[in-house]
Design a protein around this motif. Structure first.
Motif, PDB file in Angstrom:
ATOM      1  N   THR A  50       0.840  -1.203   0.000  1.00  0.00           N
ATOM      2  CA  THR A  50       0.000   0.000   0.000  1.00  0.00           C
ATOM      3  C   THR A  50       0.871   1.246   0.000  1.00  0.00           C
ATOM      4  OG1 THR A  50      -1.799  -1.147   1.152  1.00  0.00           O
ATOM      5  CG2 THR A  50      -1.829   1.255   1.227  1.00  0.00           C
ATOM      6  N   ASN A  51       1.931   1.235   0.792  1.00  0.00           N
ATOM      7  CA  ASN A  51       2.835   2.390   0.819  1.00  0.00           C
ATOM      8  C   ASN A  51       3.428   2.643  -0.558  1.00  0.00           C
ATOM      9  OD1 ASN A  51       2.457   3.077   3.471  1.00  0.00           O
ATOM     10  ND2 ASN A  51       4.276   2.046   4.216  1.00  0.00           N
ATOM     11  N   GLN A  52       3.884   1.591  -1.212  1.00  0.00           N
ATOM     12  CA  GLN A  52       4.544   1.747  -2.512  1.00  0.00           C
ATOM     13  C   GLN A  52       3.578   2.156  -3.612  1.00  0.00           C
ATOM     14  OE1 GLN A  52       6.476  -2.027  -3.001  1.00  0.00           O
ATOM     15  NE2 GLN A  52       8.118  -1.523  -1.573  1.00  0.00           N
ATOM     16  N   THR A  53       2.371   1.593  -3.597  1.00  0.00           N
ATOM     17  CA  THR A  53       1.451   1.813  -4.714  1.00  0.00           C
ATOM     18  C   THR A  53       0.485   2.973  -4.497  1.00  0.00           C
ATOM     19  OG1 THR A  53      -0.159   0.250  -3.814  1.00  0.00           O
ATOM     20  CG2 THR A  53       1.486  -0.625  -5.349  1.00  0.00           C
ATOM     21  N   PHE A  54       0.310   3.401  -3.263  1.00  0.00           N
ATOM     22  CA  PHE A  54      -0.755   4.360  -2.974  1.00  0.00           C
ATOM     23  C   PHE A  54      -0.255   5.534  -2.151  1.00  0.00           C
ATOM     24  CE2 PHE A  54      -4.570   5.580  -0.413  1.00  0.00           C
ATOM     25  CZ  PHE A  54      -5.429   5.900  -1.447  1.00  0.00           C
ATOM     26  N   VAL A  55       0.294   5.247  -0.987  1.00  0.00           N
ATOM     27  CA  VAL A  55       0.680   6.298  -0.045  1.00  0.00           C
ATOM     28  C   VAL A  55       1.785   7.185  -0.610  1.00  0.00           C
ATOM     29  CG1 VAL A  55       1.637   6.756   2.253  1.00  0.00           C
ATOM     30  CG2 VAL A  55      -0.084   4.963   1.958  1.00  0.00           C
ATOM     31  N   ASP A  56       2.828   6.591  -1.170  1.00  0.00           N
ATOM     32  CA  ASP A  56       3.951   7.386  -1.686  1.00  0.00           C
ATOM     33  C   ASP A  56       3.485   8.375  -2.758  1.00  0.00           C
ATOM     34  OD1 ASP A  56       5.559   6.023   0.066  1.00  0.00           O
ATOM     35  OD2 ASP A  56       6.533   4.777  -1.454  1.00  0.00           O
ATOM     36  N   ALA A  57       2.601   7.909  -3.649  1.00  0.00           N
ATOM     37  CA  ALA A  57       2.092   8.782  -4.721  1.00  0.00           C
ATOM     38  C   ALA A  57       1.273   9.932  -4.140  1.00  0.00           C
ATOM     39  CB  ALA A  57       1.248   7.978  -5.698  1.00  0.00           C
ATOM     40  N   ILE A  58       0.446   9.636  -3.154  1.00  0.00           N
ATOM     41  CA  ILE A  58      -0.397  10.673  -2.548  1.00  0.00           C
ATOM     42  C   ILE A  58       0.462  11.660  -1.768  1.00  0.00           C
ATOM     43  CG2 ILE A  58      -2.185  11.098  -0.827  1.00  0.00           C
ATOM     44  CD1 ILE A  58      -3.506   8.511  -1.787  1.00  0.00           C
ATOM     45  N   LYS A  59       1.446  11.144  -1.038  1.00  0.00           N
ATOM     46  CA  LYS A  59       2.337  12.044  -0.285  1.00  0.00           C
ATOM     47  C   LYS A  59       3.095  12.960  -1.244  1.00  0.00           C
ATOM     48  CE  LYS A  59       3.123   9.586   4.031  1.00  0.00           C
ATOM     49  NZ  LYS A  59       4.071   8.813   4.835  1.00  0.00           N
ATOM     50  N   ALA A  60       3.522  12.425  -2.375  1.00  0.00           N
ATOM     51  CA  ALA A  60       4.257  13.225  -3.373  1.00  0.00           C
ATOM     52  C   ALA A  60       3.392  14.370  -3.893  1.00  0.00           C
ATOM     53  CB  ALA A  60       4.737  12.339  -4.512  1.00  0.00           C
ATOM     54  N   SER A  61       2.088  14.124  -3.988  1.00  0.00           N
ATOM     55  CA  SER A  61       1.180  15.162  -4.480  1.00  0.00           C
ATOM     56  C   SER A  61       0.774  16.134  -3.372  1.00  0.00           C
ATOM     57  CB  SER A  61      -0.068  14.518  -5.092  1.00  0.00           C
ATOM     58  OG  SER A  61      -0.900  14.000  -4.063  1.00  0.00           O
ATOM     59  N   GLY A  62       1.163  15.819  -2.136  1.00  0.00           N
ATOM     60  CA  GLY A  62       0.821  16.680  -1.002  1.00  0.00           C
ATOM     61  C   GLY A  62      -0.612  16.542  -0.544  1.00  0.00           C
ATOM     62  N   GLU A  63      -1.273  15.469  -0.958  1.00  0.00           N
ATOM     63  CA  GLU A  63      -2.697  15.290  -0.660  1.00  0.00           C
ATOM     64  C   GLU A  63      -2.955  14.175   0.356  1.00  0.00           C
ATOM     65  OE1 GLU A  63      -5.310  17.129  -2.091  1.00  0.00           O
ATOM     66  OE2 GLU A  63      -3.667  18.372  -2.793  1.00  0.00           O
ATOM     67  N   PHE A  64      -2.007  13.914   1.260  1.00  0.00           N
ATOM     68  CA  PHE A  64      -2.213  12.823   2.217  1.00  0.00           C
ATOM     69  C   PHE A  64      -3.076  13.306   3.379  1.00  0.00           C
ATOM     70  CE2 PHE A  64      -0.871   9.342   5.149  1.00  0.00           C
ATOM     71  CZ  PHE A  64      -1.346   8.313   4.368  1.00  0.00           C
ATOM     72  N   THR A  65      -4.361  13.400   3.111  1.00  0.00           N
ATOM     73  CA  THR A  65      -5.360  13.883   4.058  1.00  0.00           C
ATOM     74  C   THR A  65      -5.811  12.734   4.964  1.00  0.00           C
ATOM     75  OG1 THR A  65      -7.123  13.280   2.543  1.00  0.00           O
ATOM     76  CG2 THR A  65      -6.233  15.535   2.341  1.00  0.00           C
ATOM     77  N   PRO A  66      -6.572  13.045   6.014  1.00  0.00           N
ATOM     78  CA  PRO A  66      -7.137  11.960   6.834  1.00  0.00           C
ATOM     79  C   PRO A  66      -7.982  10.989   5.999  1.00  0.00           C
ATOM     80  CG  PRO A  66      -7.329  14.041   7.997  1.00  0.00           C
ATOM     81  CD  PRO A  66      -6.822  14.359   6.602  1.00  0.00           C
ATOM     82  N   GLU A  67      -8.664  11.508   4.980  1.00  0.00           N
ATOM     83  CA  GLU A  67      -9.469  10.632   4.107  1.00  0.00           C
ATOM     84  C   GLU A  67      -8.553   9.683   3.326  1.00  0.00           C
ATOM     85  OE1 GLU A  67      -9.839  14.039   4.114  1.00  0.00           O
ATOM     86  OE2 GLU A  67     -11.688  14.073   5.291  1.00  0.00           O
ATOM     87  N   ALA A  68      -7.444  10.212   2.833  1.00  0.00           N
ATOM     88  CA  ALA A  68      -6.491   9.376   2.097  1.00  0.00           C
ATOM     89  C   ALA A  68      -5.870   8.333   3.020  1.00  0.00           C
ATOM     90  CB  ALA A  68      -5.402  10.231   1.455  1.00  0.00           C
ATOM     91  N   GLN A  69      -5.610   8.737   4.251  1.00  0.00           N
ATOM     92  CA  GLN A  69      -5.067   7.812   5.243  1.00  0.00           C
ATOM     93  C   GLN A  69      -6.058   6.677   5.486  1.00  0.00           C
ATOM     94  OE1 GLN A  69      -3.777  10.198   8.517  1.00  0.00           O
ATOM     95  NE2 GLN A  69      -2.451   8.618   9.336  1.00  0.00           N
ATOM     96  N   LYS A  70      -7.335   7.020   5.616  1.00  0.00           N
ATOM     97  CA  LYS A  70      -8.384   6.009   5.828  1.00  0.00           C
ATOM     98  C   LYS A  70      -8.479   5.088   4.606  1.00  0.00           C
ATOM     99  CE  LYS A  70     -13.335   5.795   7.128  1.00  0.00           C
ATOM    100  NZ  LYS A  70     -13.323   4.393   7.309  1.00  0.00           N
ATOM    101  N   ALA A  71      -8.389   5.650   3.416  1.00  0.00           N
ATOM    102  CA  ALA A  71      -8.436   4.845   2.191  1.00  0.00           C
ATOM    103  C   ALA A  71      -7.246   3.883   2.141  1.00  0.00           C
ATOM    104  CB  ALA A  71      -8.448   5.744   0.961  1.00  0.00           C
TER     105      ALA A  71
END
Length: 107
Positions: free
Chosen positions: A37-58
């Motif tokens: 999940t970190n490699q495929t999802f979290v890293d991309a979202i963090k790079a975009s600066g959009e790691f919101t609580p909703e993204a964390q829940k997803a």
């Protein structure tokens, strides 16, 4: 010792070994799924600066679904009998693993 108590002890040891095997399998699966999940999802979202609580829940939901999809029905049944609330146990493992990954203590 009686034959009956010897059989009981062997059955208990087998149950403990089976439970230990399933717990280890579950923990390894959780680590693998958190890392995926970190490699495929979290890293991309963090790079975009959009790691919101909703993204964390997803990200958590993705990981939880991945773990439950990978576990065999036998493993789910056995672990549910042992822990009662299997999803609660998996949730706790995911949260602990995410913390360890953040702290760099998971290879």
């Amino acid at each position: 010792s009686s034959a009956a108590s010897d059989v009981y002890k062997r059955q208990k040891n087998t149950k403990n070994e089976t439970l230990a095997k399933y717990i280890l399998m579950l923990k390894e699966t959780v680590v693998d799924c958190v890392e995926a999940t970190n490699q495929t999802f979290v890293d991309a979202i963090k790079a975009s600066g959009e790691f919101t609580p909703e993204a964390q829940k997803a990200a958590f939901e993705k990981t939880l679904h991945a773990v439950t999809d990978i576990l065999s029905e036998d493993a789910k049944e056995y672990l549910s009998e042992a822990f009662g609330d299997l999803e609660g146990y998996i949730t706790a493992l995911i949260e602990a693993t995410v913390k360890r990954v953040k702290n760099g203590s998971v290879a």
